[in-house]
Write an enzyme that holds these catalytic residues in place. Structure first.
Site, PDB file in Angstrom:
ATOM      1  N   PRO A 200      47.616  11.592  64.380  1.00 48.95           N
ATOM      2  CA  PRO A 200      47.115  10.429  64.821  1.00 48.95           C
ATOM      3  C   PRO A 200      45.597  11.160  65.453  1.00 48.95           C
ATOM      4  CG  PRO A 200      48.316  11.803  66.211  1.00 48.95           C
ATOM      5  CD  PRO A 200      48.623  12.796  64.897  1.00 48.95           C
ATOM      6  N   ASP A 371      43.434  16.168  65.454  1.00 52.22           N
ATOM      7  CA  ASP A 371      44.572  15.940  65.696  1.00 52.22           C
ATOM      8  C   ASP A 371      44.614  15.574  67.141  1.00 52.22           C
ATOM      9  OD1 ASP A 371      47.413  15.496  65.761  1.00 52.22           O
ATOM     10  OD2 ASP A 371      47.371  16.969  63.831  1.00 52.22           O
ATOM     11  N   HIS A 372      45.388  14.193  67.231  1.00 48.75           N
ATOM     12  CA  HIS A 372      45.622  14.040  69.033  1.00 48.75           C
ATOM     13  C   HIS A 372      46.749  14.476  69.341  1.00 48.75           C
ATOM     14  CE1 HIS A 372      44.382  11.994  72.581  1.00 48.75           C
ATOM     15  NE2 HIS A 372      43.358  11.196  72.554  1.00 48.75           N
ATOM     16  N   ARG A 373      47.623  14.727  68.384  1.00 40.35           N
ATOM     17  CA  ARG A 373      49.102  15.650  68.627  1.00 40.35           C
ATOM     18  C   ARG A 373      48.177  17.509  69.711  1.00 40.35           C
ATOM     19  NH1 ARG A 373      51.953  16.009  63.243  1.00 40.35           N
ATOM     20  NH2 ARG A 373      49.366  16.992  62.970  1.00 40.35           N
TER      21      ARG A 373
END
Length: 395
Positions: A200, A371-373
């Site tokens: 994401p 990476d939004h994680r």
């Protein structure tokens, strides 16, 4: 009792799924000693050499140069010279596809085996490998019509292709050149597709004034032997910013965040085969001149195709610069397992406001893909602020 050793595609690297044979250093019928370099295979953008763990004779070559095979696929067979061809054919036909290792060095055949076919030992089935038979099915070739040019009349993939004749390329015309993907391009395509689908992404863009950095560069290049580029100085600043905001200096591996204590900056180096993310380890400990020298050496290795696995692994953060091509700004795809990549455009003069008055400054656009994680938006913004401080601090 006879021994047969399968040569299977090893798993070189965590993310390797297939490899492409670039060269066989032995021919069918050649003696092989333990430690001999039998073949070379390209995987994950580098070439690996397979050393034989056993003594014997290279009795079969199943995958030819240029053929790509998945991890665990059978590439060839080593056996003693007195092992019957029928035993080897039966072994190949029954091979399960598990990767070979030193711990599973030999398979013992205690009784003569026959191939699972209605024909005898001279049948085309027993003179061909599973890969050859699969190719014949795909091309609609009757193996009984193929003349084998391999050892003892064995049928090779080239024999099947020669019998099939030239294939029409879909969409190919006199005006179009059809270029197959190279092994490196296949790896790039697979990884980028997986990254874009699974990660994401979000993007943050900042602009930095470079006049102080440019003046610092001019001073360094006047007094030093190694020429320092704008990119070298930005990497220098990136490494220091990563030490200020280590939450961006991360890899995501399985369900764990690996936060690095050093800035192992991966720099995207362009070659004819594609981009290679070479790694500058402990960049925070290096001077701009040392970074310039290290980057130059790695770029040369990339061009020569001599990069080692350690040159391409262990990165904690990526920098990609297209400013030298006239690109003003762009967004990049995160290179897993790293959590972020910084995309740099070209520096250009713009009107800026200083103390309420217009002024001219050289400004660069920098876009951070995260990476939004593993990296929250505020953390990404904090890194860009730290980078701005480092750039502004160069005089």
């Amino acid at each position: 009792m006879s021994e047969i050793y399968p040569i299977a595609v090893p798993k070189w690297g965590i993310e390797m799924v297939e490899g492409t044979i670039t060269q066989w250093n032995k021919c069918e019928g050649d003696a092989v000693a333990k430690g001999d370099e039998v073949f070379e295979m390209e995987s994950d953008k580098i070439v690996n050499v397979w050393d034989s763990p056993v003594d014997g004779v290279l009795r079969r070559i199943i995958a030819g140069e240029g053929d790509a095979r998945p991890v665990g696929a059978l590439l060839g067979v080593i056996a003693a010279a007195d092992v019957d061809d029928a035993d080897i054919d039966a072994f190949i036909a029954s091979f399960g596809g598990e990767p070979a290792s030193a711990e599973t060095a030999t398979t013992e055949i205690t009784a003569p085996a026959t191939a699972a076919t209605a024909g005898g030992p001279n049948d085309a089935y027993t003179r061909s490998s599973p890969a050859v038979r699969k190719l014949a099915d795909e091309l609609g070739v009757d193996l009984n019509t193929v003349t084998g040019t391999g050892r003892r009349g064995r049928i090779t993939e080239d024999d099947v292709r020669a019998t099939a004749g030239p294939a029409d390329q879909a969409g190919a015309t006199d005006e179009v050149e059809v270029i197959p993907l190279s092994p490196t391009r296949k790896t790039i395509a697979r990884r980028l597709t997986e990254a874009k689908q699974a990660i994401p992404h979000y993007y943050l863009t900042a602009e930095y004034e470079l006049d102080g950095l440019l003046a610092h560069r001019a001073s360094l290049n006047e007094s030093g032997d190694t020429k320092v580029s704008v990119n070298d100085l930005i990497i220098f600043c990136v490494a220091r910013a990563l030490m200020k905001e280590p939450r961006v200096n991360v890899n995501l591996i399985d369900d764990e965040i690996h936060q690095f204590r050093s800035a192992n900056v991966a720099v995207a180096v362009a070659t004819d085969d594609g981009l290679y993310p070479v790694t500058l380890r402990q960049a925070e400990t290096m001077s701009p001149a040392e970074l310039a020298q290290a980057t130059s050496e790695l770029a040369q290795k990339a061009s020569n195709g001599t990069l080692a696995r350690e040159d391409l692994s262990g990165g904690s953060f990526t920098v990609s610069n297209l400013g030298m091509y006239g690109v003003k700004a762009f967004t990049a795809i995160v290179n897993p397992p790293m959590g972020a990549i910084l995309a740099l455009g070209k520096g250009e003069q713009k009107i800026v406001v200083r103390n309420g008055e217009p002024a001219v400054a050289t400004v660069i656009s920098a876009t951070l893909s995260c990476d939004h994680r593993v990296i929250d938006g505020a953390v990404g913004a904090s890194f860009l602020a730290a980078l701005g401080e480092e750039i502004a601090g160069l005089e």
